[in-house]
Enzyme design. Sequence first.
Site, short mmCIF file in Angstrom:
data_model
loop_
_atom_site.label_atom_id
_atom_site.label_comp_id
_atom_site.label_asym_id
_atom_site.label_seq_id
_atom_site.Cartn_x
_atom_site.Cartn_y
_atom_site.Cartn_z
N LYS A 17 2.90 4.31 4.64
CA LYS A 17 1.64 4.81 5.20
C LYS A 17 0.85 3.64 5.76
CE LYS A 17 -1.22 3.07 1.89
NZ LYS A 17 -2.31 2.09 2.11
N ASP A 145 -2.84 6.28 -4.84
CA ASP A 145 -2.16 6.63 -3.59
C ASP A 145 -1.06 7.66 -3.77
OD1 ASP A 145 -3.67 5.02 -1.97
OD2 ASP A 145 -2.19 3.40 -1.83
#
Length: 298
Positions: A17, A145
Amino acid sequence: MTDINLHRSVELFAPAKINLFLHVLRRRADGYHDLETWMQKLDFGDTVELHLRNDGLLGLVCSDPSLPTDRSNLAWRAAEEFFSAGRRGKGYGVDIRIDKRIPVAAGLGGGSSDAGSVLRGLNRLFDNEFSRAELCAMALRLGADVPFFVVEDDAVVAEGVGEVMYPAQSLREYHVLLVNPGFSVSTRWVFENLGLTRTLKESKLASFRKDAPALPSLGALSNDLERVTLAQYPELASIKDNLLEAGAELALMSGSGPTVFGLFSDLSTSAVEVRAIADRLKRKFGKMVFVARANGGA
């Protein structure tokens, strides 16, 4: 023991990401920080294979010999979390194999993505025992996350420590050029040195929510953590300058760094040109330069 075909296995893509925006609002009483961040999954990432076993044991192998293969690895703890929370997997274990491509401690979410993939894969093997909300709650116990990597959304705007997520428009009209300088950065160190003022910061993405999911302009995107990491590692500023000089519409550090990414619009830069830019940057900054696209891969 649930009647599960013990030869069942699954292979998953664990995407990296980038943080297209990261704003630190305040430090919380529990030591974490409230954030606003726009996260985007890429088509660059790791591969995670899961093979069920019937002896209740866990095993982990990884293509990167520098990474631990015991419960200090987040992927191992994800498997422990799943089996301890569920009923259908009682008595079973799993062998995990991780083929690493995402650099370690790079601001790209590699460990979190591997852990999220383990949760998604085990849930799939055990006939989706857990709902999305239950899987996200499990993921949050592993790290801030991790929930992003158990949902199917390509991109989200996240709040809190990252657990409150709103689907966002995926940034698909860009090549993403990742430049990692070859060293790691501790996320804890970055936050400890952030030096927030006591004044609570206002939201910068107030209009970019589930009720108004239009993309903000690239010029409005920033990362509050850059001022810490770039001050310690000035070569990251040089990487940003080189990306902008090469034609990137935006160059920004992802997460707590040190990876820096550049966005190259399809309208102005072809795939061939982006690969040529990547080759030039490899000669200058080392081999860990990657070309990617925005893509979930979940």
